[in-house]
Design a protein around this motif. Structure first.
Motif, PDB file in Angstrom:
ATOM      1  N   THR A 260     -21.222  75.409 101.333  1.00 23.70           N
ATOM      2  CA  THR A 260     -21.054  75.462  99.882  1.00 23.70           C
ATOM      3  C   THR A 260     -20.947  74.060  99.311  1.00 23.70           C
ATOM      4  O   THR A 260     -20.522  73.128 100.009  1.00 23.70           O
ATOM      5  CB  THR A 260     -19.795  76.273  99.504  1.00 23.70           C
ATOM      6  N   ASP A 261     -21.321  73.938  98.042  1.00 21.11           N
ATOM      7  CA  ASP A 261     -21.164  72.680  97.319  1.00 21.11           C
ATOM      8  C   ASP A 261     -20.001  72.760  96.345  1.00 21.11           C
ATOM      9  O   ASP A 261     -19.896  71.941  95.429  1.00 21.11           O
ATOM     10  CB  ASP A 261     -22.454  72.359  96.541  1.00 21.11           C
ATOM     11  N   ASP A 262     -19.122  73.725  96.536  1.00 16.54           N
ATOM     12  CA  ASP A 262     -17.977  73.899  95.645  1.00 16.54           C
ATOM     13  C   ASP A 262     -17.117  72.642  95.623  1.00 16.54           C
ATOM     14  O   ASP A 262     -16.744  72.108  96.674  1.00 16.54           O
ATOM     15  CB  ASP A 262     -17.151  75.103  96.129  1.00 16.54           C
ATOM     16  N   GLY A 263     -16.770  72.179  94.428  1.00 14.54           N
ATOM     17  CA  GLY A 263     -15.998  70.944  94.293  1.00 14.54           C
ATOM     18  C   GLY A 263     -14.597  71.043  94.867  1.00 14.54           C
ATOM     19  O   GLY A 263     -14.064  70.069  95.391  1.00 14.54           O
ATOM     20  N   ASN A 264     -13.968  72.246  94.783  1.00 13.54           N
ATOM     21  CA  ASN A 264     -12.629  72.411  95.353  1.00 13.54           C
ATOM     22  C   ASN A 264     -12.641  72.239  96.863  1.00 13.54           C
ATOM     23  O   ASN A 264     -11.732  71.647  97.447  1.00 13.54           O
ATOM     24  CB  ASN A 264     -12.068  73.799  95.004  1.00 13.54           C
ATOM     25  N   VAL A 265     -13.672  72.766  97.500  1.00 11.61           N
ATOM     26  CA  VAL A 265     -13.797  72.612  98.952  1.00 11.61           C
ATOM     27  C   VAL A 265     -14.027  71.147  99.292  1.00 11.61           C
ATOM     28  O   VAL A 265     -13.450  70.611 100.243  1.00 11.61           O
ATOM     29  CB  VAL A 265     -14.941  73.495  99.490  1.00 11.61           C
ATOM     30  N   ALA A 266     -14.874  70.484  98.490  1.00  8.88           N
ATOM     31  CA  ALA A 266     -15.137  69.065  98.733  1.00  8.88           C
ATOM     32  C   ALA A 266     -13.864  68.237  98.586  1.00  8.88           C
ATOM     33  O   ALA A 266     -13.715  67.194  99.228  1.00  8.88           O
ATOM     34  CB  ALA A 266     -16.204  68.555  97.759  1.00  8.88           C
ATOM     35  N   ALA A 267     -12.930  68.717  97.751  1.00  6.78           N
ATOM     36  CA  ALA A 267     -11.679  67.986  97.540  1.00  6.78           C
ATOM     37  C   ALA A 267     -10.600  68.359  98.546  1.00  6.78           C
ATOM     38  O   ALA A 267      -9.466  67.912  98.431  1.00  6.78           O
ATOM     39  CB  ALA A 267     -11.167  68.245  96.126  1.00  6.78           C
ATOM     40  N   GLY A 268     -10.953  69.178  99.548  1.00  4.23           N
ATOM     41  CA  GLY A 268      -9.987  69.505 100.597  1.00  4.23           C
ATOM     42  C   GLY A 268      -9.433  70.909 100.509  1.00  4.23           C
ATOM     43  O   GLY A 268      -8.548  71.262 101.294  1.00  4.23           O
ATOM     44  N   GLY A 269      -9.923  71.728  99.567  1.00  2.68           N
ATOM     45  CA  GLY A 269      -9.439  73.095  99.438  1.00  2.68           C
ATOM     46  C   GLY A 269     -10.169  74.041 100.377  1.00  2.68           C
ATOM     47  O   GLY A 269     -10.867  73.625 101.304  1.00  2.68           O
ATOM     48  N   SER A 270     -10.003  75.334 100.124  1.00  6.92           N
ATOM     49  CA  SER A 270     -10.645  76.341 100.970  1.00  6.92           C
ATOM     50  C   SER A 270     -11.275  77.408 100.090  1.00  6.92           C
ATOM     51  O   SER A 270     -10.873  77.608  98.942  1.00  6.92           O
ATOM     52  CB  SER A 270      -9.625  76.979 101.915  1.00  6.92           C
ATOM     53  N   LEU A 271     -12.256  78.121 100.643  1.00  6.50           N
ATOM     54  CA  LEU A 271     -12.933  79.210  99.928  1.00  6.50           C
ATOM     55  C   LEU A 271     -13.125  80.371 100.888  1.00  6.50           C
ATOM     56  O   LEU A 271     -13.759  80.214 101.938  1.00  6.50           O
ATOM     57  CB  LEU A 271     -14.277  78.744  99.375  1.00  6.50           C
ATOM     58  N   ALA A 272     -12.564  81.523 100.542  1.00  4.58           N
ATOM     59  CA  ALA A 272     -12.686  82.736 101.350  1.00  4.58           C
ATOM     60  C   ALA A 272     -13.426  83.787 100.529  1.00  4.58           C
ATOM     61  O   ALA A 272     -13.119  84.002  99.358  1.00  4.58           O
ATOM     62  CB  ALA A 272     -11.307  83.260 101.744  1.00  4.58           C
ATOM     63  N   LEU A 273     -14.411  84.449 101.128  1.00  3.60           N
ATOM     64  CA  LEU A 273     -15.238  85.425 100.417  1.00  3.60           C
ATOM     65  C   LEU A 273     -15.124  86.802 101.065  1.00  3.60           C
ATOM     66  O   LEU A 273     -15.223  86.940 102.298  1.00  3.60           O
ATOM     67  CB  LEU A 273     -16.697  84.983 100.406  1.00  3.60           C
ATOM     68  N   PHE A 274     -14.927  87.820 100.216  1.00 12.05           N
ATOM     69  CA  PHE A 274     -14.895  89.214 100.645  1.00 12.05           C
ATOM     70  C   PHE A 274     -16.138  89.909 100.091  1.00 12.05           C
ATOM     71  O   PHE A 274     -16.830  89.357  99.224  1.00 12.05           O
ATOM     72  CB  PHE A 274     -13.649  89.925 100.105  1.00 12.05           C
ATOM     73  N   ASP A 275     -16.406  91.127 100.542  1.00 11.96           N
ATOM     74  CA  ASP A 275     -17.490  91.857  99.872  1.00 11.96           C
ATOM     75  C   ASP A 275     -17.014  92.196  98.457  1.00 11.96           C
ATOM     76  O   ASP A 275     -15.818  92.136  98.155  1.00 11.96           O
ATOM     77  CB  ASP A 275     -17.910  93.088 100.668  1.00 11.96           C
TER      78      ASP A 275
END
Length: 842
Positions: A182-197
């Motif tokens: 992902t190119d999500d800015g929060n992830v780039a800043a050290g965060g996390s991203l979890a996806l469900f259906d």
């Protein structure tokens, strides 16, 4: 004159080296700041733009509006609107987006990311174009999840692992079925991203059958503008708004740029401080250079050179030095930019990949700053030298400053200092932001005034050190005499160190005082043993308080439940509390009435009471978010603070008017008081949830203390640049002083002064000058810290001045260390002078 100036530069390369270094460091800081912020900003903007590649038009709900006495709610996007969006002419596909806070724990059970950067969402179908799968497959059902590749790498997760997480309730433990990029800015800043259906995400985030956003992809040949127009015609304009992907990318770029501008301005302030300090050194250096060449300049005047030509020759030298320093500073600045980016990675901050950005503006700024600062600093010495009559210069009658010039300087310094003190003291009588501008103006005036008065102050302060210097015999007496022989030079050298220590001391005094005040606030306002909240500042489920109330050892609980309302035609936020328990959990001073909460009786803080003209016994009408009204009575007015403030009423009166009650915090009192075992018991009762924080009063203070410590460490690191420049200034001054006194040192050696004693003399001179600057800097820093604290005290009742004696002693020791280190090379050079050659020197 141009050729003469160039030859002077080439003939005295060693003398100008320190000046070049001083300017170069300041320029390097400026250019490094620009390179770093431009590079980071460009990387985030490009990364963010990639995130909108799959969005040609975004459909979002219109924001809720306050109408009459009803507080509006933001509408949601429905399944029907998603189908409509997918069918409009020119649309290739439409994706329903659901998102919300999702706390993800690492393998040790600790929260990944900074709370605010921990996000969750929905994976669309089996192949979501927004999130290309790197490993595994798409999640399906409540027991499956996909996580981003950066989080998987940092936490050591793989496909098939079970991960602990929380959305807004009990801890979940789904299995990882996929890892995506992902190119999500929060992830780039050290965060996390979890996806469900999608159905699971809608259920978890409380958005069953609805979406936060609809992303529409245009069919080939359809422009974003045409697709937006088609969507505007098909969807209700009253509840939806559309934005093109290009506009979203532009808005995101503007947001990133504005966020980076604060960091850039902060770093440039410290770069300016380094340059400001460097200006003193440059002026000092050129003053000494011109003084050493007085006879040479007088000879030029005697053979026909005009005053303007003499001044111009000095400025040409400064231009050459500034150009060299600007170019070398730019190169060093690029290195600083690279280093700062690497440092961010070393501290755990993830930055998107991208090229190093060295813009034409950065190059121009480095060169202009280097040249302009150097030429401005050299202009006054050049002009002063040009005004000396040739005959006077030949016979050195001009050497001492006239009584008139000293009186004028001291008078001017006294006026500036008096004006600065007056304005600062006036600023302390103002409140809040009103006093910031006068405080800044007064500080600048006072620093300028003290700088002008420094030659006058140097004699009594250095004389105070005479008893200590006598212990070193002849070397000590000579060091004291040398220190006061040229007060202006001593003052310029000490002032560079003074400014750096003023800032460091002032900030340390403020940070320590604020920390003490916050500790007092927490202990004075809160009687509860623990405060429970979400890690990202979001709302807690009401079930959290119910769980805590039933936990062994818990005696009293109260939520802090926020809700919007309308009072006297404007929006006011209410705080719902357990009326029967809030008095036991808090310790707020009541100025009017009693602290009674229950039924239709409420308590309000002083600021709110004053804004509405209320006092104990006043009645007012509140319109809740469901549109219903109630008449409430003010039972008491209390002194609010940053932790607790606003209108408090019983949850029994507030909750029936809320469609989705939620708590910002829960306060807890236990039978055994705060302890490690009690905290563990509370955390286990909440399921060891990574999203929920259980904090004692000490934890709250420690969290704030960590913020202050981080801020101070950053400031110390940045201000170290100014101190380094000051060190160069001391070295430069001593080296020039040794050069000027070559004949005198030769005579001292000839009459029996040993090399060791010569070294000691130069070192003691350096130590005295550095300690002089240190004493002035610490004194000014304490004054500014006190004044800024008085300004803060108008908004923080618990503010108390705390003088960090240990740190101030460390700063004075730092000043002494600067003096000792700066004297190493000049002292060695002085001791190695050949006495016969030195005696014959001009």
């Amino acid at each position: 004159m141009f050729r003469t100036a160039l030859r002077n530069v080439l003939a005295h390369k060693a003398r100008l080296l320190m000046t070049v270094l001083a300017v170069m460091l300041g320029v390097a800081f400026v250019s490094g700041t620009l390179v770093f912020t431009n590079t980071i900003s460009d990387a985030y903007q490009k990364s963010s733009a990639k995130g909108f590649d799959q969005v040609d038009v975004a459909v979002r709900p219109q924001g809720g509006k306050d109408t009459g006495d009803t507080v509006g709610r933001t509408p949601e996007l429905t399944e029907a609107q998603l189908r409509t969006s997918a069918r409009v002419p020119g649309a290739a596909s439409a994706i329903g987006v659901v998102d919300g806070f999702t706390a993800l724990a690492d393998k040790d059970g600790k929260l990944i990311g900074g709370g605010f950067q921990s996000q969750g969402g929905n994976y669309w179908g089996t192949d979501d174009p927004r999130y290309p799968l790197k490993e595994g497959r798409a999640p399906h059902g409540a027991q499956e999840v996909a996580i981003d590749s950066e989080t998987a790498r940092r936490a050591g997760y793989e496909v098939g692992d079970t991960v602990r997480m929380s959305v807004d309730g009990p801890v979940l433990a789904p299995r990882i079925t996929g890892v995506f990029t992902t190119d999500d800015g929060n992830v780039a800043a050290g965060g996390s991203l979890a996806l469900f259906d999608t159905p699971t995400a809608q259920k978890l985030f409380g958005k069953a059958g609805t979406y936060d956003e609809i992303d529409v992809k245009a069919a080939p040949g359809t422009s974003q503008t045409a697709l937006k127009a088609a969507l505007d015609r098909a969807l209700p304009r009253a509840t939806t708004e559309t934005t093109t992907g290009e506009r979203l990318a532009d808005d995101q770029a503007e947001l990133i740029s504005s966020q980076m501008s604060g960091l850039k301005q902060g770093l440039l302030v410290f770069a300016g401080i380094a340059l400001f300090v460097g200006t003193f050194i440059i002026a000092n250096t050129f003053t000494m250079l011109v003084a050493q060449r007085t006879k040479e300049l007088a000879l030029l005047r005697a053979v026909g050179a005009s005053r303007r030509q003499v001044t111009r020759s000095v400025l040409i030298e400064a231009f050459v030095v500034g150009t060299v320093a600007g170019v070398s500073g730019l190169v060093a600045g690029v290195g600083i930019g690279i280093g700062l980016r690497s440092l961010m990675g070393g501290l755990g901050a993830t930055v998107p990949d991208g090229p190093l950005v060295v813009s034409p503006g950065t190059v121009a700024t480095a060169l202009v700053v280097g040249v302009v600062v150097t030429m401005l600093a050299a202009w006054l010495p050049g002009r002063r030298a040009a005004k000396i009559p040739p005959v006077a210069a030949m016979s050195s009658v001009h050497a001492k400053a006239t009584t008139k010039s000293l009186v004028l300087r001291n008078t001017l310094g006294a006026l500036f200092s008096a004006a600065g003190v007056t304005v600062v003291l006036y600023a302390t009588t103002l409140s809040g932001s009103d006093g910031q501008a006068p405080m800044g103006l007064g500080a600048v005036l006072l620093i300028i005034g003290v700088f002008i008065l420094t030659p006058l102050l140097s004699r009594p302060l250095i004389a105070a050190a005479a008893p200590l210097l006598r212990a070193f015999g002849v070397s000590g007496r000579l060091a004291r005499q040398n220190s006061v022989r040229n007060p202006r030079r001593t003052a310029a050298t000490a002032s560079a160190l003074m400014i750096g220590l003023t800032l460091i001391t002032g900030m340390t005094v403020m940070a320590g005082s604020l920390q003490k005040s916050i500790d007092k606030m927490a202990s004075a306002a809160i009687r509860a043993d623990y405060v429970v909240s979400m890690a990202n500042g979001n709302e807690l489920s009401p079930g959290v308080e119910r769980t805590l109330k039933g936990t062994d050892g818990v005696t009293t609980t109260s939520p802090l439940r926020n809700a919007p309302s309308r009072i006297d035609g404007r929006t006011e936020y209410l705080t719902g509390v357990n009326g029967s328990a809030i008095g036991e959990l808090t310790d707020l001073k009541v100025d009017d009435g009693s602290f009674t909460v229950g039924g239709d009786r409420v308590v309000v803080d002083q600021d709110t009471a004053e804004s509405h003209g209320w006092k104990a016994g006043s009645a007012f009408t509140v319109h809740y978010e469901d549109g219903k009204a109630q008449r409430l009575t003010v039972a008491g007015v209390y002194e609010g603070n940053e932790l607790i403030h606003g209108i408090m009423l019983d949850t029994a009166a507030l909750t029936p008017h809320q469609s989705d009650p939620a708590d910002m915090q829960v306060m807890v009192k236990t039978s055994g008081g705060a302890s490690g075992a009690t905290k563990d018991r509370l955390e286990k009762a909440l399921g060891s949830n990574p999203a929920v924080r259980v904090q004692s009063k000490e934890d709250l203070s420690e969290e704030i203390a960590q913020m202050f410590t981080l801020m101070l460490n950053m400031l110390y690191g940045l201000l170290a640049m100014a101190v380094i420049v000051a060190v160069l200034g001391v070295i430069n001054t001593l080296a020039m002083s040794v050069f000027e006194r070559s004949q005198e040192i030769g005579m001292l050696r000839a009459i029996g002064l040993e090399r060791r004693s010569v070294k000691r003399m130069v070192r003691l001179e350096s130590l005295v000058i550095s300690l002089f600057g240190g004493v002035l800097g610490i004194g000014l820093g304490v004054f500014f810290g006190w004044a800024a604290g008085e300004l803060l005290g108008t908004r923080m009742a618990t503010y108390e001045l705390v003088l960090p004696w240990a740190r101030m002693a460390a700063f004075l020791a730092l000043a002494a260390a600067v003096g000792v280190l700066a004297a190493l090379w000049p002292a060695r050079r002085a001791a190695r002078l050949n006495m016969l050659q030195a005696i014959k020197a001009e």
